[in-house]
Enzyme design. Sequence first.
Site, mmCIF file in Angstrom:
data_model
loop_
_atom_site.group_PDB
_atom_site.id
_atom_site.type_symbol
_atom_site.label_atom_id
_atom_site.label_comp_id
_atom_site.label_asym_id
_atom_site.label_seq_id
_atom_site.Cartn_x
_atom_site.Cartn_y
_atom_site.Cartn_z
ATOM 1 C CB CYS A 196 -0.904 0.078 1.261
ATOM 2 S SG CYS A 196 -1.790 1.163 1.545
ATOM 3 N N PRO A 197 0.349 1.913 -0.774
ATOM 4 C CG PRO A 197 0.605 4.658 -1.657
ATOM 5 C CD PRO A 197 1.095 3.375 -0.364
#
Length: 76
Positions: free
Chosen positions: A14-15
């Site tokens: 993430c992201p």
Amino acid sequence: MQADETLDCYGLMCPMPIFKTSSKIRNVEIGKVLEVIATDEGIKKDIVSWCNTTGNELLEIKEEDGEIHVFIRRRK
């Protein structure tokens, strides 16, 4: 589920899976299905929010052999 295009986000944290999905979906025809393959558990929550924000349709999230497969239909 059959996808029209696939995005490999294997090993990305993430992201990045959401960032790459956002970029890739622009190249998918409206009405077509994009499969995102990821290993980061965060995508299961993040993709729901992303679809709600962007207006794309989340069709399915499934886990298979340590991979998370997300199917999204481009709506706009």
